[in-house]
Design a protein around this motif. Structure first.
Motif, PDB file in Angstrom:
ATOM      1  N   ALA A 105       0.829  -1.007   0.070  1.00 55.42           N
ATOM      2  CA  ALA A 105      -0.065  -0.099   0.023  1.00 55.42           C
ATOM      3  C   ALA A 105       0.914   1.260  -0.039  1.00 55.42           C
ATOM      4  O   ALA A 105       2.035   1.213   0.115  1.00 55.42           O
ATOM      5  CB  ALA A 105      -1.076  -0.054   1.185  1.00 55.42           C
ATOM      6  N   TYR A 106       0.114   2.336  -0.385  1.00 56.43           N
ATOM      7  CA  TYR A 106       0.778   3.796  -0.101  1.00 56.43           C
ATOM      8  C   TYR A 106       0.092   4.839   0.129  1.00 56.43           C
ATOM      9  O   TYR A 106      -1.353   4.581   0.265  1.00 56.43           O
ATOM     10  CB  TYR A 106       1.738   3.909  -1.321  1.00 56.43           C
ATOM     11  CG  TYR A 106       0.892   3.914  -2.647  1.00 56.43           C
ATOM     12  CD1 TYR A 106       0.087   4.944  -3.227  1.00 56.43           C
ATOM     13  CD2 TYR A 106       0.855   2.672  -3.406  1.00 56.43           C
ATOM     14  CE1 TYR A 106      -0.602   4.897  -4.509  1.00 56.43           C
ATOM     15  CE2 TYR A 106      -0.025   2.516  -4.613  1.00 56.43           C
ATOM     16  CZ  TYR A 106      -0.804   3.817  -5.074  1.00 56.43           C
ATOM     17  OH  TYR A 106      -1.429   3.637  -6.325  1.00 56.43           O
ATOM     18  N   LEU A 151      -1.445  -8.850  -0.820  1.00 57.78           N
ATOM     19  CA  LEU A 151      -2.743  -8.189  -1.219  1.00 57.78           C
ATOM     20  C   LEU A 151      -2.173  -6.569  -1.539  1.00 57.78           C
ATOM     21  O   LEU A 151      -1.388  -6.232  -0.771  1.00 57.78           O
ATOM     22  CB  LEU A 151      -3.240  -8.113   0.126  1.00 57.78           C
ATOM     23  CG  LEU A 151      -4.760  -7.309   0.362  1.00 57.78           C
ATOM     24  CD1 LEU A 151      -5.862  -7.400  -0.729  1.00 57.78           C
ATOM     25  CD2 LEU A 151      -5.303  -7.301   1.672  1.00 57.78           C
ATOM     26  N   ILE A 152      -2.985  -6.353  -2.558  1.00 54.43           N
ATOM     27  CA  ILE A 152      -2.398  -4.832  -3.167  1.00 54.43           C
ATOM     28  C   ILE A 152      -3.522  -3.888  -2.810  1.00 54.43           C
ATOM     29  O   ILE A 152      -4.687  -4.327  -3.240  1.00 54.43           O
ATOM     30  CB  ILE A 152      -1.793  -4.802  -4.494  1.00 54.43           C
ATOM     31  CG1 ILE A 152      -0.887  -5.914  -4.709  1.00 54.43           C
ATOM     32  CG2 ILE A 152      -1.799  -3.549  -5.058  1.00 54.43           C
ATOM     33  CD1 ILE A 152      -0.700  -6.115  -6.298  1.00 54.43           C
ATOM     34  N   GLY A 159      -1.603  -0.891  -9.020  1.00 58.02           N
ATOM     35  CA  GLY A 159      -1.642  -2.374  -8.386  1.00 58.02           C
ATOM     36  C   GLY A 159      -1.571  -3.278  -9.410  1.00 58.02           C
ATOM     37  O   GLY A 159      -1.099  -4.273  -9.282  1.00 58.02           O
ATOM     38  N   ALA A 160      -1.983  -2.962 -10.659  1.00 59.89           N
ATOM     39  CA  ALA A 160      -1.831  -3.805 -11.795  1.00 59.89           C
ATOM     40  C   ALA A 160      -0.500  -4.250 -12.238  1.00 59.89           C
ATOM     41  O   ALA A 160       0.000  -5.400 -12.563  1.00 59.89           O
ATOM     42  CB  ALA A 160      -2.597  -3.376 -13.093  1.00 59.89           C
ATOM     43  N   GLU A 161       0.361  -3.084 -12.338  1.00 61.63           N
ATOM     44  CA  GLU A 161       1.747  -3.185 -12.508  1.00 61.63           C
ATOM     45  C   GLU A 161       2.598  -4.081 -11.240  1.00 61.63           C
ATOM     46  O   GLU A 161       3.386  -4.876 -11.509  1.00 61.63           O
ATOM     47  CB  GLU A 161       2.514  -1.725 -12.594  1.00 61.63           C
ATOM     48  CG  GLU A 161       3.974  -1.732 -12.713  1.00 61.63           C
ATOM     49  CD  GLU A 161       4.736  -2.525 -13.976  1.00 61.63           C
ATOM     50  OE1 GLU A 161       5.713  -2.979 -14.138  1.00 61.63           O
ATOM     51  OE2 GLU A 161       3.631  -2.453 -14.940  1.00 61.63           O
ATOM     52  N   LEU A 162       2.172  -3.640  -9.885  1.00 70.70           N
ATOM     53  CA  LEU A 162       2.719  -4.599  -8.820  1.00 70.70           C
ATOM     54  C   LEU A 162       2.135  -6.024  -8.896  1.00 70.70           C
ATOM     55  O   LEU A 162       2.961  -6.817  -8.795  1.00 70.70           O
ATOM     56  CB  LEU A 162       1.927  -4.146  -7.531  1.00 70.70           C
ATOM     57  CG  LEU A 162       2.415  -2.649  -6.996  1.00 70.70           C
ATOM     58  CD1 LEU A 162       1.514  -2.057  -5.902  1.00 70.70           C
ATOM     59  CD2 LEU A 162       3.810  -2.532  -6.782  1.00 70.70           C
ATOM     60  N   SER A 163       1.027  -6.136  -9.422  1.00 68.59           N
ATOM     61  CA  SER A 163       0.638  -7.718  -9.390  1.00 68.59           C
ATOM     62  C   SER A 163       1.407  -8.244 -10.523  1.00 68.59           C
ATOM     63  O   SER A 163       1.887  -9.489 -10.134  1.00 68.59           O
ATOM     64  CB  SER A 163      -0.930  -7.771  -9.977  1.00 68.59           C
ATOM     65  OG  SER A 163      -1.318  -8.934 -10.057  1.00 68.59           O
ATOM     66  N   ARG A 189      -6.418  -7.788  -5.030  1.00 66.74           N
ATOM     67  CA  ARG A 189      -6.348  -6.409  -5.367  1.00 66.74           C
ATOM     68  C   ARG A 189      -7.640  -5.827  -4.497  1.00 66.74           C
ATOM     69  O   ARG A 189      -8.704  -6.277  -4.989  1.00 66.74           O
ATOM     70  CB  ARG A 189      -6.205  -5.699  -6.700  1.00 66.74           C
ATOM     71  CG  ARG A 189      -4.797  -6.005  -7.546  1.00 66.74           C
ATOM     72  CD  ARG A 189      -4.741  -5.282  -8.630  1.00 66.74           C
ATOM     73  NE  ARG A 189      -5.660  -5.975  -9.892  1.00 66.74           N
ATOM     74  CZ  ARG A 189      -5.822  -5.562 -10.856  1.00 66.74           C
ATOM     75  NH1 ARG A 189      -5.668  -4.237 -11.178  1.00 66.74           N
ATOM     76  NH2 ARG A 189      -6.456  -6.396 -11.913  1.00 66.74           N
ATOM     77  N   VAL A 190      -7.496  -4.725  -3.964  1.00 71.76           N
ATOM     78  CA  VAL A 190      -8.669  -3.871  -3.131  1.00 71.76           C
ATOM     79  C   VAL A 190      -8.482  -2.583  -3.742  1.00 71.76           C
ATOM     80  O   VAL A 190      -7.374  -1.823  -3.186  1.00 71.76           O
ATOM     81  CB  VAL A 190      -8.618  -4.086  -1.822  1.00 71.76           C
ATOM     82  CG1 VAL A 190     -10.119  -3.212  -1.252  1.00 71.76           C
ATOM     83  CG2 VAL A 190      -8.863  -5.537  -1.429  1.00 71.76           C
TER      84      VAL A 190
END
Length: 340
Positions: free
Chosen positions: A225-226, A271-272, A283-287, A304-305
């Motif tokens: 998260a950020y 979990l993003i 979050g898509a890039e992180l995933s 992802r949430v």
């Protein structure tokens, strides 16, 4: 050391840098005499004069374009865009000029500007004062993107951004500007509440860009998260029987992928959480990165949430945000097999 909220910490960081370096200048709408709509630049014009902290016309392309020229000339401008939603008229200057200047000039010129801007929702600002456009800029080579979540980090990261020779987007989550954070709760929730209104050094210090912060160590799931969502994630985790490791990314570009990879390989789950819309959100890039680097260590699908794929809903913004219900359900889902 002084107890500061995020606004005060940002003001202190700007003050430190203007005192240390005469090349640091601040420009933007209402940043001078008025001290900024959120008071982040309060007192700086009075202290450093109208040539170091000055108001601009209502022209985002003009603000950023002028800052690019200032940087090429040798200054270190810190332009403020009053709300992140207003940054779109300056996109061409950021993408076509600032991001490319060092590359296209073979290093002869740089664009060391730090574009500060409040972003995200939480103040009932409506559709044009609440957007989270960070993913647009993480796509652009040559730009750096920073999002602090605490007063201490805000000051240290801001100083590093101003001293960096590349253009930096410094997005400030206005929902936690004035701390302490309570959000969906009646009072701050441990383990994160102690960082809300924090002890911040009055003097100069730096936090390096590209280094994440492990807020809470854990063994069962990695939570990425950020900004405001770090606070929300920590509060929700505290209410569930889940041993989560919470990582505050702090900078999206450069990204501390090594810390993320080490954590996910340990926990086997990820979990993003972010406030921006889901489709093409960061979050898509992180995933994708977690999948590429940690595939053989994953024990469950990445979750992802996020915000919803809708225009920002002014009257329903608290339903739009990732909150206790949706984050709690994702946590339970991702560790269900582990608990059974």
């Amino acid at each position: 050391m002084t107890t500061m909220n995020m606004i005060e910490a940002i003001n202190s960081g700007l003050d430190n840098m203007m005192e240390r370096d005469d090349n640091v200048v601040i420009l933007g709408e209402d940043v001078g005499y008025f001290g900024g709509v959120f008071r982040a630049t309060a007192g700086l014009q009075e202290k450093y004069g109208k040539t170091r902290c000055f108001d601009s016309p209502i022209s985002e392309c003009g603000i950023i374009g002028a800052a690019v020229g200032m940087g090429a000339y040798g200054l270190r401008p810190v332009p403020e865009i009053q709300f992140a939603d207003y940054i779109y008229p300056g996109m061409d200057q950021l993408i076509s000029e600032a991001a490319r200047l060092r590359y296209r000039s073979a290093g002869d010129f740089i664009a060391p500007l730090t574009v500060r801007s409040p972003f995200g929702g939480g103040i009932f600002g409506g559709q044009t004062h609440s957007q989270s456009p960070e993913a647009m800029f993480t796509h652009v080579s040559g730009l750096k993107t920073v999002i602090p979540s605490t007063p201490y980090d805000a000051k240290g990261l801001l100083i590093s951004a101003i001293e960096d020779n590349d253009p930096v987007l410094f997005f400030e989550p206005k929902r936690i500007y004035n701390g302490p954070f309570t959000g969906y709760y009646d009072k701050p929730v441990e383990p994160w509440s102690k960082f809300d209104a924090a002890e911040v050094p009055d003097d100069y210090y730096k936090i390096p860009l590209g280094k994440a912060n492990i807020v809470r160590a854990g063994e069962e799931v990695t939570v990425l998260a950020y900004g405001t969502m770090v606070h929300v994630a920590a509060a929700v985790v505290a209410e569930h029987d889940v041993d989560a490791e919470i990582i505050d990314l702090r900078t999206l570009v450069p990204l501390d992928i090594e810390t993320i990879e080490e954590s996910v390989k340990k926990t086997g789950r990820c979990l993003i959480i972010h406030e921006a819309t889901r489709t093409s959100g960061f979050g898509a890039e992180l995933s994708a990165l977690v999948q590429e680097r940690c595939f053989y260590h994953l024990e469950a699908p990445i979750e992802r949430v996020t915000g919803f794929d809708t225009p920002y809903p002014h009257s329903l913004e608290w339903a739009y945000f990732p909150g206790p219900v949706r984050i709690g359900e994702a946590l339970e889902k991702i560790v269900r097999e582990l608990k059974s």
